[in-house]
Design a protein around this motif. Structure first.
Motif, PDB file in Angstrom:
ATOM      1  N   LEU A  11      -3.555  -0.428  15.697  1.00 37.48           N
ATOM      2  CA  LEU A  11      -4.134  -0.754  14.517  1.00 37.48           C
ATOM      3  C   LEU A  11      -4.145  -0.077  13.940  1.00 37.48           C
ATOM      4  N   PRO A  12      -5.141   0.891  14.690  1.00 35.18           N
ATOM      5  CA  PRO A  12      -5.771   2.000  13.263  1.00 35.18           C
ATOM      6  C   PRO A  12      -4.658   2.953  12.916  1.00 35.18           C
ATOM      7  N   ARG A  13      -3.184   3.473  14.258  1.00 39.24           N
ATOM      8  CA  ARG A  13      -2.059   4.048  14.173  1.00 39.24           C
ATOM      9  C   ARG A  13      -0.798   2.941  13.269  1.00 39.24           C
ATOM     10  N   GLN A  14      -0.963   1.485  13.034  1.00 40.68           N
ATOM     11  CA  GLN A  14       0.147   1.384  12.492  1.00 40.68           C
ATOM     12  C   GLN A  14      -0.228   1.174  11.410  1.00 40.68           C
ATOM     13  N   CYS A  15      -1.662   1.158  11.462  1.00 40.91           N
ATOM     14  CA  CYS A  15      -2.490   1.185   9.773  1.00 40.91           C
ATOM     15  C   CYS A  15      -1.951   2.112   8.682  1.00 40.91           C
ATOM     16  N   ILE A  16      -1.875   3.498  10.046  1.00 47.29           N
ATOM     17  CA  ILE A  16      -1.555   4.791   8.877  1.00 47.29           C
ATOM     18  C   ILE A  16       0.038   4.953   9.032  1.00 47.29           C
ATOM     19  N   ARG A  17       0.747   4.230   9.844  1.00 49.61           N
ATOM     20  CA  ARG A  17       2.320   4.616   9.819  1.00 49.61           C
ATOM     21  C   ARG A  17       2.934   3.714   9.076  1.00 49.61           C
ATOM     22  N   ASN A  18       2.130   2.621   8.341  1.00 49.88           N
ATOM     23  CA  ASN A  18       2.293   1.496   7.707  1.00 49.88           C
ATOM     24  C   ASN A  18       1.629   1.532   6.192  1.00 49.88           C
ATOM     25  N   PHE A  45       0.924  -0.583  -0.125  1.00 53.35           N
ATOM     26  CA  PHE A  45      -0.279   0.222   0.219  1.00 53.35           C
ATOM     27  C   PHE A  45       1.020   1.249  -0.230  1.00 53.35           C
ATOM     28  N   VAL A  46       2.194   1.496   1.069  1.00 52.62           N
ATOM     29  CA  VAL A  46       2.548   2.195   0.513  1.00 52.62           C
ATOM     30  C   VAL A  46       3.456   2.767  -0.409  1.00 52.62           C
ATOM     31  N   GLN A  47       3.637   1.828  -1.321  1.00 53.89           N
ATOM     32  CA  GLN A  47       3.833   2.670  -2.868  1.00 53.89           C
ATOM     33  C   GLN A  47       3.014   2.843  -3.872  1.00 53.89           C
ATOM     34  N   PHE A  48       1.749   3.265  -3.217  1.00 51.39           N
ATOM     35  CA  PHE A  48       0.395   3.358  -3.627  1.00 51.39           C
ATOM     36  C   PHE A  48      -0.480   5.025  -3.479  1.00 51.39           C
ATOM     37  N   PHE A  49      -0.009   4.317  -2.224  1.00 51.27           N
ATOM     38  CA  PHE A  49      -0.803   5.369  -1.139  1.00 51.27           C
ATOM     39  C   PHE A  49      -0.746   7.046  -1.634  1.00 51.27           C
ATOM     40  N   PRO A  50      -1.791   7.975  -0.861  1.00 47.40           N
ATOM     41  CA  PRO A  50      -1.251   9.025  -1.419  1.00 47.40           C
ATOM     42  C   PRO A  50      -0.367  10.670  -0.117  1.00 47.40           C
ATOM     43  N   LYS A  51       0.425  11.253   0.018  1.00 42.80           N
ATOM     44  CA  LYS A  51       0.639  11.989   0.849  1.00 42.80           C
ATOM     45  C   LYS A  51      -0.612  12.600   1.488  1.00 42.80           C
ATOM     46  N   PHE A  52      -0.436  12.078   3.064  1.00 47.18           N
ATOM     47  CA  PHE A  52      -1.430  11.460   4.836  1.00 47.18           C
ATOM     48  C   PHE A  52      -1.149  12.719   5.303  1.00 47.18           C
ATOM     49  N   ILE A  53      -2.428  14.089   5.123  1.00 49.79           N
ATOM     50  CA  ILE A  53      -2.349  15.352   5.945  1.00 49.79           C
ATOM     51  C   ILE A  53      -3.582  14.839   6.724  1.00 49.79           C
ATOM     52  N   TRP A  54      -3.181  15.776   7.613  1.00 51.00           N
ATOM     53  CA  TRP A  54      -4.152  15.843   8.951  1.00 51.00           C
ATOM     54  C   TRP A  54      -4.210  17.342   9.589  1.00 51.00           C
ATOM     55  N   ALA A  55      -5.466  17.214   9.442  1.00 49.49           N
ATOM     56  CA  ALA A  55      -5.911  18.921   9.562  1.00 49.49           C
ATOM     57  C   ALA A  55      -7.261  18.680  11.018  1.00 49.49           C
ATOM     58  N   VAL A  56      -6.416  18.801  12.065  1.00 48.41           N
ATOM     59  CA  VAL A  56      -7.225  20.104  12.737  1.00 48.41           C
ATOM     60  C   VAL A  56      -7.893  20.318  13.282  1.00 48.41           C
ATOM     61  N   ARG A  57      -8.966  20.329  13.215  1.00 51.08           N
ATOM     62  CA  ARG A  57     -10.012  21.988  13.291  1.00 51.08           C
ATOM     63  C   ARG A  57     -10.231  22.460  15.026  1.00 51.08           C
ATOM     64  N   ASP A  58     -10.628  24.346  15.097  1.00 48.98           N
ATOM     65  CA  ASP A  58     -10.736  23.828  16.316  1.00 48.98           C
ATOM     66  C   ASP A  58     -10.120  23.230  17.541  1.00 48.98           C
TER      67      ASP A  58
END
Length: 623
Positions: free
Chosen positions: A221-228, A171-184
């Motif tokens: 699990l969700p943390r590991q997935c985002i990192r991977n 997945f890491v080869q083909f997935f986009p850049k990830f931006i977390w926008a935290v509002r408020d």
């Protein structure tokens, strides 16, 4: 790009939980022949996603903001604008409907929207409110379900289970850049009493905890997935833009009325997106235009609508088939247009035609190469080559026909006086043969001195002289001034003239065959040269794709080791070794093993053409 869109259009419609691609939006994409940078925003409904997209579009409004708890964006909406910092590129903004909409109540539908945003974008913005805490990450559970929603390779059902872990790693080869926008965001960014950056804040939120309990596995699990899965991660924390009572009119507020701190983060966010977002690529590293993106949208949406799981490999194959067929036609159109000038000058010398053919053939291949991709075995290049060769042979035949017509007309005009004298009985008197021969030789000399006769000049003269042989012999035998021995001398001389003309015609034919085959060989070399360059370019793109993934995995492994997760780091070592192996296989790829055999039959059309000409001439001579 074409005229910018005045407002967004719905790209993917979501009606009663069923997704479908909108044709009006696809038509807009098809007009964009420039590379596209695709930025998609996802997040829970009513978190202000659309405001950021409007800012990226350079407009105060466009994507619906709304001011109630009802989700305003349904499906996926698209806005295409010229890229503000990259000339010759288009910026495609995708605003997705809010996840977790209580009115919809369908988490599966949300998962498909989330998956489509990942599949179509080169930068994914995840928009949330408040803080990045465990609750926020639990709401991002879609990321941990991606192995069920997206496949990299097309595999048989029996091989699915064995492939899951490998798919996850790719997945890491083909997935986009990830931006977390935290509002408020209202907290101070401090860890252990020290100020930290936004990226450090995100990294801390994504840290794993040791332990194998159900709670720890669920936490990690969700943390590991985002990192991977995401090779590049970035964070922006936005303060409140204005007082709570003004939030309902955010769209109509001027920048002077908004918080300076909010504007500062917004501007940093925009500059990062504009500068760092790369052109959208398909599996294999091929950069997409708007046209290609439209094919990708149709493929993924129709796959989901049919109940199947989107597959990156299948999408590339489908997209390549459509584009390569169009590339063949584009190359052929370029060839036919390029040959119009020389075609209008028929009959022309073969040198002029072959010279123009080689020049235009190069242009046709280049037009094909500019649009084609993933033509690994040269199937579509072979289709273009055969089509161009067929067209070239047709032009050669047209030129021969034009030459034959011109030569026959010229000989008829020059010989008209001889015909009239023969009809008037001028050559029927004693000594008439000498007069006939002088008139005939004068007509032949005038024919030889005439220009623009084309490639069949000698052959047509040979045919003409053979046709007039009986006529000349009749006049010779009737000439009472000549003795029998003199007639014999003249007969031998006529045979010598015919033999000499036959040799000239054969020489003309051999020269034509040599030049035609030489042109075919030159075309073949040019095709192989350009295909080798194309394959080398695509190989470099794949290698770059793999290198980025490898670097991401190595960095992640190093961090796991530093944090004491040796077992996870060891497991990641297997993924790294697999990536290295694929990188080596890509480097060792030889295009000649695939392309050369496919193009080896490229001169068949010319060979058949020349064989046909030889047989046609033999039939004419009665052999």
């Amino acid at each position: 790009m074409p005229r910018p869109m005045p407002a967004p259009l719905c790209l993917v419609e979501n009606v009663d939980g069923k997704l479908s691609a909108r044709e009006d939006a696809l038509r807009v994409l098809r007009t964009i022949r420039e590379p596209v940078v695709v930025v998609a925003v996802v997040g829970l409904y009513r978190t202000g996603k659309s405001y950021l997209m409007n800012r990226l579009a350079g407009r105060p409004s466009g994507f619906a903001l709304g001011s109630t708890i009802e989700s305003k964006t349904k499906g996926i909406w698209m806005w295409c604008v010229p890229h503000p910092q990259k000339s010759g590129h288009a910026l495609v903004l995708l605003d997705t409907e809010g996840l977790g909409d209580v009115d919809k109540g369908d988490s599966k539908n949300d998962a498909w929207i989330f998956s489509l945003a990942i599949l179509l974008s080169s930068t994914l913005v995840y928009n949330s409110r408040g803080t990045i805490d465990n609750q926020a990450l639990e709401k991002l559970h879609y990321v941990s379900e991606l192995t069920e929603q997206i496949k990299v390779k097309s595999t048989s059902a029996s091989a699915m289970e064995d492939e899951d872990e490998e798919e996850d790693a790719q997945f890491v080869q083909f997935f986009p850049k990830f931006i977390w926008a935290v509002r408020d965001f209202t907290l101070e960014r401090k860890l252990d009493g020290k100020d930290v950056s936004e990226d450090e804040y995100l990294d801390f939120a994504l840290q794993l905890k040791k332990g194998m309990s159900k709670a720890m596995v669920s936490y990690n699990l969700p943390r590991q997935c985002i990192r991977n899965y995401f090779p590049t991660r970035k964070c922006f924390t936005f303060p409140f833009p204005t007082a709570p009572e003004n939030m309902t009119r955010l769209e109509s507020m001027s920048q002077d009325e908004l918080s300076p701190e909010f504007l500062d983060v917004t501007n940093r966010f925009m500059q990062y997106v504009f500068k760092e977002s790369r052109v959208k690529t398909a599996k294999g590293g091929h950069e997409l235009t708007g046209t290609l993106l439209s094919h990708l949208v149709q493929t993924y949406v129709s796959t989901i609508a049919s109940g199947r799981v989107p597959c990156l490999e299948n999408a590339v194959v489908a997209m390549a088939q459509i584009e390569n067929q169009a590339a063949v036609q584009e190359g052929l159109d370029a060839y036919m247009k390029g040959m119009e000038q020389v075609q209008s000058s028929f009959p022309a010398e073969l040198k002029a035609i072959t010279s123009r053919h080689q020049q235009v053939n190069t242009m046709a291949i280049q037009a094909f190469m500019n649009r084609s991709f993933n033509d690994k075995d040269g199937t579509y290049l072979k289709l273009l080559s055969d089509a161009v060769d067929k067209e070239y042979v047709e032009l050669l035949q047209q030129n021969e026909d034009a030459s034959e017509k011109t030569c026959r007309k010229l000989l008829s005009e020059l010989y008209a006086e001889v015909v009239k004298k023969h009809q008037d009985g001028i050559y029927a008197t004693p000594g008439g043969y000498e007069v006939y021969r002088a008139d005939r030789d004068r007509a032949v000399a005038q024919y030889r001195s005439a220009s623009n006769k084309g490639v069949r000049a000698e052959e047509m003269l040979e045919e003409f002289l053979n046709e007039k042989c009986a006529e000349g012999n009749s006049i010779l035998q009737a000439d009472k001034k000549l003795s029998e021995s003199e007639k014999k001398v003249h007969e031998e001389r006529e045979k010598a003239v015919l033999m000499e003309q036959n040799m000239k015609a054969e020489a003309e034919k051999c020269q034509e065959m040599e030049k035609t085959l030489e042109a075919a060989q030159q075309s073949q070399k040019e095709r192989l040269k350009q295909m080798e360059e194309k394959m080398a370019e695509e190989s470099k793109k794949r290698e770059k794709e793999m290198q980025l993934a490898l670097e991401s995995k190595l960095n992640e492994q190093k961090e796991l080791i530093n944090k004491g997760f040796e077992e996870k780091a060891l497991f990641m070592r297997q993924e790294i070794d697999e990536l290295k192996k694929k990188k080596e296989e890509n480097s060792a790829f030889s295009f000649k093993d695939f392309i050369v055999p496919a193009l080896q039959t490229g001169s068949e059309i010319f060979s058949n053409f020349l064989q046909y000409k030889t047989m046609k001439k033999a039939i004419k001579r009665g052999y």
